[in-house]
Enzyme design. Structure first.
Site, PDB file in Angstrom:
ATOM      1  N   GLY A  20      29.922  49.862   3.637  1.00  5.72           N
ATOM      2  CA  GLY A  20      29.299  49.003   4.631  1.00  5.72           C
ATOM      3  C   GLY A  20      28.789  47.714   4.033  1.00  5.72           C
ATOM      4  CG  ASP A  21      26.512  45.304   1.427  1.00 10.95           C
ATOM      5  OD1 ASP A  21      26.958  44.190   1.078  1.00 10.95           O
ATOM      6  OD2 ASP A  21      25.339  45.458   1.791  1.00 10.95           O
ATOM      7  CG  ASP A  22      29.221  42.345  -1.177  1.00  6.52           C
ATOM      8  OD1 ASP A  22      29.535  41.894  -0.056  1.00  6.52           O
ATOM      9  OD2 ASP A  22      28.299  41.879  -1.866  1.00  6.52           O
TER      10      ASP A  22
END
Ligand SMILES: *[C@@H]1O[C@H](CO)[C@@H](O)[C@H](O)[C@H]1NC(C)=O
Ligand SMILES: *[C@@H]1O[C@H](CO)[C@@H](O)[C@H](O)[C@H]1NC(C)=O
Ligand SMILES: *[C@@H]1O[C@H](CO)[C@@H](O)[C@H](O)[C@H]1NC(C)=O
Ligand SMILES: *[C@@H]1O[C@H](CO)[C@@H](O)[C@H](O)[C@H]1NC(C)=O
Ligand SMILES: *[C@@H]1O[C@H](CO)[C@@H](O)[C@H](O)[C@H]1NC(C)=O
Ligand SMILES: *[C@@H]1O[C@H](CO)[C@@H](O)[C@H](O)[C@H]1NC(C)=O
Ligand SMILES: *[C@@H]1O[C@H](CO)[C@@H](O)[C@H](O)[C@H]1NC(C)=O
Ligand SMILES: *[C@@H]1O[C@H](CO)[C@@H](O)[C@H](O)[C@H]1NC(C)=O
Length: 437
Positions: free
Chosen positions: A241-243
């Site tokens: 859900g991020d990088d």
């Protein structure tokens, strides 16, 4: 051995006659006679931490350690110092979600300087191979963490642990490794050099129906690189859900090949410039065969970027780990070739992160971007602004696009935004100062 009568499930065989197969060119010393240790899980309700530490102490220098399949219960922070050693991790190191306990900084390591992040498992040393044969790795039990933090503030440096940290490691290979449900960053490689990760599956997927349609798996980055050279990532599949990958300050000669990012924020360079007293340079980043896949929004609503750059403004606003800014640096010589995007919001973007200083009067970022090449881009964006370079004065130069064929939503024509960019080449229409979202 602090054996309080505990059973040892590992056997160590003094290695005399057999030849250890040549695992990799880097492990010259491991090819010399050494010990072989074998270890199997003690079983449900038992704690495997002691026996794992013992077996690594015994065979982690010029030896081979074989973890059998199954789940190893690791209840405390753990370091492996591997020297000329091979580890076959056929099972999972299982870190139970004793959240409050892990959040106590005494119970984790703080070896990742940037943002004062915590680690529960650190690998250090040189000339090693950890091969998890696609059947082992780390079980992070992240669901309990994500649900716990869904209603609390998440902050950098708040103690959520990185699943696998390589710290001061040299000439290492991590192969066919899985990180299931990381509570926070899956991987970090810091103050390290000549590391290859070949085959990595990361999966941070919320399964709590209460949070369906939300991204509660923030900060589950696939990997963060910092103060490291010659790092190769090959054959990665990251659901997060991020990088998917975050290349932070003083990373150089970074190679990415065959990387699939499912959901999240895409591939980041940064963030950079958070520490006013440190220069963040990033040089020679070579990416090829990269794919972004948008997931069912019930599972993961975000698929925000292709490749993006995050820089702090030139003004100091608060202190790290959560605040900061004012640091200088240069990102130079990056290539992103053969990239496929799937309804991403921003195919290529430079974001002067937090540029709107909440206290007013922010000054331009001191991070410069030079010599960037984007070639063979296909797929779709769900935004007609295919390029968004919000640079500070003379902050960006030499951005070259070749076959940049990302398709905007139907009925819209592509447009490009460039502020303070010199030497931009190869776009299908002029890059304008503003326009679109
Ligand atoms: C892990 O070990 C602890 C004791 O340290 C024990 O209470 C717990 O049940 C074990 N967990 C598993 C999954 O076996
Ligand atoms: C990630 O985990 C979810 C939930 O278990 C599963 O549905 C999904 O298929 C997994 N993704 C990959 C790429 O294995
Ligand atoms: C790319 O990586 C995936 C794992 O993420 C692997 O299954 C696939 O075989 C790799 N493709 C090539 C061409 O090596
Ligand atoms: C830079 O500042 C940080 C605090 O923000 C401090 O921890 C660090 O030691 C400083 N580094 C140098 C090289 O001065
Ligand atoms: C990066 O390296 C330079 C020297 O090349 C050093 O001055 C700077 O402090 C380093 N930055 C970080 C974040 O370590
Ligand atoms: C740019 O980076 C590539 C590899 O990523 C390297 O081969 C090349 O020498 C670098 N160019 C310069 C001018 O440093
Ligand atoms: C475009 O992205 C936004 C933000 O992530 C999302 O809300 C929207 O559903 C996406 N649209 C499509 C068509 O995927
Ligand atoms: C260029 O940089 C200056 C200073 O950061 C900024 O005020 C301006 O908005 C930027 N964009 C343009 C188009 O000048």
């Amino acid at each position: 051995m602090k054996s309080s009568g505990s059973e040892f499930a590992f056997i160590c065989i003094l290695f005399i006659l057999l030849a250890i197969p040549a695992h990799a060119s880097v492990t010259t010393a491991a090819q010399q006679p050494g010990q072989i240790c074998q270890i199997r899980p003690l079983g449900y309700g038992h704690d495997d931490t002691d026996q794992v530490e013992e077996v690594i102490a015994k065979c982690g220098h010029s030896g081979t350690t074989i973890f059998e399949a199954g789940s190893f219960n690791i209840t405390r922070k753990m370091t492996w110092n591997l020297q000329s050693a091979t580890v076959h991790l056929n099972g999972f190191l299982n870190f139970p979600p004793t959240i409050e306990r892990w959040l106590n900084p005494d119970n984790t390591y703080q070896v990742v300087f940037i943002q004062s992040q915590s680690s529960w498992f650190v690998v250090t040393g040189s000339d090693f191979v950890i091969d998890a044969h696609n059947t082992g790795g780390i079980q992070g039990n992240g669901q309990a963490w994500w649900s716990f933090f869904a209603t609390r503030t998440r902050e950098d440096g708040d103690g959520r642990p990185i699943s696998l940290t390589l710290f001061k490691a040299k000439r290492g290979i991590i192969r066919n490794f899985r990180i299931e449900s990381p509570p926070f960053w899956s991987n970090a490689v810091v103050e390290s050099s000549d590391i290859t990760y070949d085959g990595m599956v990361v999966n941070a997927t919320n399964e709590d129906p209460l949070f369906e349609g939300q991204n509660i798996v923030w900060n589950t980055d696939g990997i963060d690189t910092y103060r490291s050279e010659r790092i190769t990532l090959k054959n990665w599949d990251v659901t997060c859900g991020d990088d998917c990958v975050a290349i932070k300050g003083n990373s150089s000669d970074i190679v990415l090949r065959n990387i699939t990012c499912r959901g999240g924020e895409g591939i980041a360079i940064g963030s950079l410039g958070q520490y006013v007293n440190l220069t963040d340079n990033v040089q020679n980043v070579d990416m090829e065969n990269i794919k972004m896949v948008r997931l069912d929004p019930k599972v993961q609503p975000n698929m925000d970027n292709g490749v993006y750059f995050k820089a702090w403004p030139g003004t100091v606003n608060g202190l790290p780990p959560t605040g900061g800014g004012g640091g200088a640096g240069t990102v130079r010589n990056l290539t992103a070739k053969n990239v496929q995007v799937d309804r991403v919001m921003n195919p290529v973007r430079i974001q002067i992160f937090q540029s709107i200083d909440p206290n007013g009067g922010g000054s331009p970022s001191k991070i410069k971007f030079e010599d960037m090449h984007f070639s063979n881009w296909v797929g779709t964006a769900n935004n007609s602004r295919l390029l968004d370079l919000e640079c500070s004065v003379s902050g960006c130069s030499d951005f070259v696009f070749q076959k940049f064929n990302v398709i905007p939503p139907s009925g819209e024509s592509p447009h490009y935004v460039c502020q303070n960019v010199t030497g931009i080449k190869g776009l299908s229409s002029p890059c304008r100062i503003s326009g679109g979202t």
